[in-house]
Write an enzyme that holds these catalytic residues in place. Structure first.
Site, PDB file in Angstrom:
ATOM      1  N   GLY A  16      17.700 -17.660 -58.255  1.00  0.00           N
ATOM      2  CA  GLY A  16      17.447 -16.233 -58.075  1.00  0.00           C
ATOM      3  C   GLY A  16      18.516 -15.674 -57.158  1.00  0.00           C
ATOM      4  O   GLY A  16      19.376 -16.413 -56.668  1.00  0.00           O
ATOM      5  N   MET A  18      19.964 -13.590 -53.644  1.00  0.00           N
ATOM      6  CA  MET A  18      19.644 -13.749 -52.216  1.00  0.00           C
ATOM      7  C   MET A  18      18.345 -12.994 -51.909  1.00  0.00           C
ATOM      8  O   MET A  18      18.048 -11.982 -52.541  1.00  0.00           O
ATOM      9  CB  MET A  18      20.783 -13.209 -51.344  1.00  0.00           C
ATOM     10  CG  MET A  18      22.013 -14.119 -51.352  1.00  0.00           C
ATOM     11  SD  MET A  18      23.348 -13.512 -50.288  1.00  0.00           S
ATOM     12  CE  MET A  18      22.671 -13.775 -48.639  1.00  0.00           C
ATOM     13  N   HIS A  59      15.436 -16.642 -44.732  1.00  0.00           N
ATOM     14  CA  HIS A  59      15.798 -15.378 -44.088  1.00  0.00           C
ATOM     15  C   HIS A  59      14.790 -14.961 -43.033  1.00  0.00           C
ATOM     16  O   HIS A  59      15.122 -14.206 -42.128  1.00  0.00           O
ATOM     17  CB  HIS A  59      15.972 -14.279 -45.134  1.00  0.00           C
ATOM     18  CG  HIS A  59      17.197 -14.484 -45.961  1.00  0.00           C
ATOM     19  ND1 HIS A  59      18.461 -14.251 -45.486  1.00  0.00           N
ATOM     20  CD2 HIS A  59      17.356 -14.946 -47.221  1.00  0.00           C
ATOM     21  CE1 HIS A  59      19.347 -14.552 -46.418  1.00  0.00           C
ATOM     22  NE2 HIS A  59      18.698 -14.976 -47.478  1.00  0.00           N
ATOM     23  N   ASP A  89      19.288 -27.663 -50.905  1.00  0.00           N
ATOM     24  CA  ASP A  89      19.361 -26.199 -50.897  1.00  0.00           C
ATOM     25  C   ASP A  89      20.824 -25.781 -51.115  1.00  0.00           C
ATOM     26  O   ASP A  89      21.745 -26.561 -50.860  1.00  0.00           O
ATOM     27  CB  ASP A  89      18.842 -25.650 -49.554  1.00  0.00           C
ATOM     28  CG  ASP A  89      18.407 -24.183 -49.669  1.00  0.00           C
ATOM     29  OD1 ASP A  89      18.475 -23.606 -50.779  1.00  0.00           O
ATOM     30  OD2 ASP A  89      17.982 -23.608 -48.647  1.00  0.00           O
ATOM     31  N   GLU A  90      21.025 -24.549 -51.584  1.00  0.00           N
ATOM     32  CA  GLU A  90      22.367 -23.956 -51.757  1.00  0.00           C
ATOM     33  C   GLU A  90      23.245 -24.795 -52.678  1.00  0.00           C
ATOM     34  O   GLU A  90      24.433 -25.023 -52.382  1.00  0.00           O
ATOM     35  CB  GLU A  90      23.065 -23.790 -50.392  1.00  0.00           C
ATOM     36  CG  GLU A  90      22.255 -23.088 -49.325  1.00  0.00           C
ATOM     37  CD  GLU A  90      22.094 -21.591 -49.548  1.00  0.00           C
ATOM     38  OE1 GLU A  90      22.666 -21.059 -50.525  1.00  0.00           O
ATOM     39  OE2 GLU A  90      21.377 -20.973 -48.752  1.00  0.00           O
ATOM     40  N   GLN A  92      24.710 -24.085 -55.290  1.00  0.00           N
ATOM     41  CA  GLN A  92      25.857 -23.381 -55.877  1.00  0.00           C
ATOM     42  C   GLN A  92      27.174 -23.721 -55.179  1.00  0.00           C
ATOM     43  O   GLN A  92      28.244 -23.552 -55.748  1.00  0.00           O
ATOM     44  CB  GLN A  92      25.632 -21.857 -55.847  1.00  0.00           C
ATOM     45  CG  GLN A  92      25.797 -21.169 -54.498  1.00  0.00           C
ATOM     46  CD  GLN A  92      24.537 -21.193 -53.630  1.00  0.00           C
ATOM     47  OE1 GLN A  92      23.517 -21.702 -54.064  1.00  0.00           O
ATOM     48  NE2 GLN A  92      24.607 -20.635 -52.424  1.00  0.00           N
ATOM     49  N   PHE A 121      28.319 -12.731 -56.544  1.00  0.00           N
ATOM     50  CA  PHE A 121      28.260 -11.269 -56.332  1.00  0.00           C
ATOM     51  C   PHE A 121      28.742 -10.485 -57.547  1.00  0.00           C
ATOM     52  O   PHE A 121      28.466  -9.303 -57.692  1.00  0.00           O
ATOM     53  CB  PHE A 121      29.083 -10.867 -55.092  1.00  0.00           C
ATOM     54  CG  PHE A 121      30.576 -10.914 -55.312  1.00  0.00           C
ATOM     55  CD1 PHE A 121      31.272 -12.115 -55.238  1.00  0.00           C
ATOM     56  CD2 PHE A 121      31.278  -9.765 -55.618  1.00  0.00           C
ATOM     57  CE1 PHE A 121      32.642 -12.170 -55.465  1.00  0.00           C
ATOM     58  CE2 PHE A 121      32.658  -9.805 -55.844  1.00  0.00           C
ATOM     59  CZ  PHE A 121      33.328 -11.010 -55.765  1.00  0.00           C
ATOM     60  N   CYS A 187      21.279  -1.050 -60.383  1.00  0.00           N
ATOM     61  CA  CYS A 187      21.864  -0.633 -59.103  1.00  0.00           C
ATOM     62  C   CYS A 187      23.020  -1.536 -58.662  1.00  0.00           C
ATOM     63  O   CYS A 187      23.676  -1.249 -57.663  1.00  0.00           O
ATOM     64  CB  CYS A 187      20.784  -0.615 -58.027  1.00  0.00           C
ATOM     65  SG  CYS A 187      19.413   0.506 -58.402  1.00  0.00           S
TER      66      CYS A 187
HETATM   67  P1  ADP Z   1      16.549 -17.016 -50.414  1.00  0.00           P
HETATM   68  O1  ADP Z   1      16.707 -18.438 -50.000  1.00  0.00           O
HETATM   69  O2  ADP Z   1      16.210 -16.854 -51.870  1.00  0.00           O
HETATM   70  O3  ADP Z   1      17.740 -16.182 -50.030  1.00  0.00           O
HETATM   71  P2  ADP Z   1      14.523 -16.905 -48.333  1.00  0.00           P
HETATM   72  O4  ADP Z   1      13.453 -17.863 -48.771  1.00  0.00           O
HETATM   73  O5  ADP Z   1      15.471 -17.374 -47.290  1.00  0.00           O
HETATM   74  O6  ADP Z   1      15.312 -16.387 -49.633  1.00  0.00           O
HETATM   75  O7  ADP Z   1      13.884 -15.558 -47.763  1.00  0.00           O
HETATM   76  C1  ADP Z   1      12.933 -14.819 -48.472  1.00  0.00           C
HETATM   77  C2  ADP Z   1      12.431 -13.731 -47.509  1.00  0.00           C
HETATM   78  O8  ADP Z   1      13.433 -12.743 -47.326  1.00  0.00           O
HETATM   79  C3  ADP Z   1      11.250 -12.918 -48.005  1.00  0.00           C
HETATM   80  O9  ADP Z   1      10.006 -13.582 -47.796  1.00  0.00           O
HETATM   81  C4  ADP Z   1      11.345 -11.668 -47.136  1.00  0.00           C
HETATM   82  O10 ADP Z   1      10.712 -11.873 -45.893  1.00  0.00           O
HETATM   83  C5  ADP Z   1      12.832 -11.544 -46.846  1.00  0.00           C
HETATM   84  N1  ADP Z   1      13.508 -10.427 -47.528  1.00  0.00           N
HETATM   85  C6  ADP Z   1      14.520  -9.698 -46.967  1.00  0.00           C
HETATM   86  N2  ADP Z   1      14.991  -8.791 -47.834  1.00  0.00           N
HETATM   87  C7  ADP Z   1      14.264  -8.891 -48.975  1.00  0.00           C
HETATM   88  C8  ADP Z   1      14.300  -8.236 -50.257  1.00  0.00           C
HETATM   89  N3  ADP Z   1      15.178  -7.261 -50.528  1.00  0.00           N
HETATM   90  N4  ADP Z   1      13.429  -8.639 -51.204  1.00  0.00           N
HETATM   91  C9  ADP Z   1      12.526  -9.610 -50.931  1.00  0.00           C
HETATM   92  N5  ADP Z   1      12.451 -10.270 -49.744  1.00  0.00           N
HETATM   93  C10 ADP Z   1      13.316  -9.935 -48.767  1.00  0.00           C
HETATM   94  P1  TMP Z   2      20.672 -17.553 -49.883  1.00  0.00           P
HETATM   95  O1  TMP Z   2      20.593 -17.559 -51.385  1.00  0.00           O
HETATM   96  O2  TMP Z   2      19.868 -18.645 -49.260  1.00  0.00           O
HETATM   97  O3  TMP Z   2      20.354 -16.228 -49.316  1.00  0.00           O
HETATM   98  O4  TMP Z   2      22.163 -17.904 -49.466  1.00  0.00           O
HETATM   99  C1  TMP Z   2      23.264 -17.579 -50.264  1.00  0.00           C
HETATM  100  C2  TMP Z   2      24.576 -17.892 -49.556  1.00  0.00           C
HETATM  101  O5  TMP Z   2      25.634 -17.746 -50.517  1.00  0.00           O
HETATM  102  C3  TMP Z   2      24.931 -16.955 -48.401  1.00  0.00           C
HETATM  103  O6  TMP Z   2      25.581 -17.673 -47.356  1.00  0.00           O
HETATM  104  C4  TMP Z   2      25.959 -16.007 -49.004  1.00  0.00           C
HETATM  105  C5  TMP Z   2      26.658 -16.871 -50.021  1.00  0.00           C
HETATM  106  N1  TMP Z   2      27.238 -16.165 -51.178  1.00  0.00           N
HETATM  107  C6  TMP Z   2      28.572 -16.403 -51.522  1.00  0.00           C
HETATM  108  O7  TMP Z   2      29.268 -17.199 -50.893  1.00  0.00           O
HETATM  109  N2  TMP Z   2      29.106 -15.744 -52.600  1.00  0.00           N
HETATM  110  C7  TMP Z   2      28.386 -14.864 -53.370  1.00  0.00           C
HETATM  111  O8  TMP Z   2      28.922 -14.315 -54.348  1.00  0.00           O
HETATM  112  C8  TMP Z   2      26.992 -14.632 -53.001  1.00  0.00           C
HETATM  113  C9  TMP Z   2      26.155 -13.692 -53.827  1.00  0.00           C
HETATM  114  C10 TMP Z   2      26.475 -15.307 -51.899  1.00  0.00           C
HETATM  115 MG    MG Z   3      18.093 -19.678 -49.054  1.00  0.00          MG
HETATM  116 ZN    ZN Z   4      17.589  -1.013 -58.365  1.00  0.00          ZN
END
Ligand code: ADP
Ligand code: TMP
Ligand code: MG
Ligand code: ZN
Length: 199
Positions: A16, A18, A59, A89-90, A92, A121, A187
């Site tokens: 999914g 970020m 997050h 995790d991560e 990618q 991105f 968007c």
């Molecule tokens: P990921 O690893 O997919 O980046 P995390 O598990 O680290 O996500 O974090 C998910 C949390 O991010 C959500 O439970 C919520 O508290 C927070 N959050 C911040 N911005 C958003 C957003 N735009 N949509 C949904 N959750 C968000």
């Molecule tokens: P997250 O999915 O746990 O939020 O973390 C994604 C990480 O990947 C974050 O450090 C930002 C990085 N990232 C890139 O390096 N390139 C990209 O194009 C995107 C979308 C994220």
């Molecule tokens: Mg994460």
């Molecule tokens: Zn939108």
């Protein structure tokens, strides 16, 4: 003894944009393994040092201890005899050879749980993720909330100096809210650098 006794293991993948909750979902599955008295080990790529180099962190700051590695070939040497599940995790950020190591682990009876961005991105498949999804027994696609319109977000918007990033910008840029938002397809913007197209 492996995860299911003497049978083969499997690969589960969570993807999914970020903020979709991938790391939270990993942590939820890990906690359930604790109730089941399964032994696991968590890995993360060293490149992602956002909060910590020895933890996976969501997050909203939920964290679990992890081993930082640079390459999939390092996984094997960290596996103690009693480990039944391998969590990463991560994904990618690893190169495509990770697919081979994940397959080997599952073939040898391990439960493998991966999480990572499905797209970068630009909205294109990120590193080995497409191949990992292809070899997985189970794929869970999560959505975040679009920061512009509140609809489900399937993409990650990179913003540099208040403007959408350009298609030719570097793919890897470790970051957080200062550089990234969750957005829906409507968007999500990627600039081309061509003034006509970017109007
Ligand atoms: P990921 O690893 O997919 O980046 P995390 O598990 O680290 O996500 O974090 C998910 C949390 O991010 C959500 O439970 C919520 O508290 C927070 N959050 C911040 N911005 C958003 C957003 N735009 N949509 C949904 N959750 C968000
Ligand atoms: P997250 O999915 O746990 O939020 O973390 C994604 C990480 O990947 C974050 O450090 C930002 C990085 N990232 C890139 O390096 N390139 C990209 O194009 C995107 C979308 C994220
Ligand atoms: Mg994460
Ligand atoms: Zn939108």
């Amino acid at each position: 003894m492996n995860y299911k006794g003497n049978e083969k293991g499997w690969v589960e993948t969570i993807v999914g944009p970020m903020y979709a909750g991938k790391t939270e979902e990993l942590i939820r599955r890990i906690k359930r393994m604790e109730y089941a008295h399964k032994n696991y080990i968590i890995f993360k790529p060293n490149i992602d040092d956002r909060y910590s180099d020895c933890e996976i962190v969501s997050h909203n700051k939920k964290a679990m201890k992890a081993v930082g590695i640079d390459h999939g070939s390092e996984i094997k040497r960290h596996l103690k005899k009693d480990v039944q599940a391998v969590v990463i995790d991560e994904v990618q950020f690893f190169d495509k050879s990770l697919v081979k190591y994940l397959k080997e682990l599952a073939d040898n009876g391990y439960r493998v749980i991966c999480a990572g961005l499905d797209t970068d991105f630009r909205g294109l498949p990120f590193g080995p993720i497409g191949d990992i999804m292809a070899i997985s027994e189970s794929v869970t696609k999560l959505t975040a909330i679009c920061s512009c319109c509140g609809e489900p977000a399937t993409k990650t918007q990179r913003i540099i100096n208040g403007k959408p990033a350009y298609y030719n910008d570097p793919i890897i840029l470790v970051g957080e809210k200062e550089s990234y938002e969750a957005r829906c397809r409507n968007c999500h913007i990627v600039l081309t650098g061509n003034e006509e197209d970017d109007k």
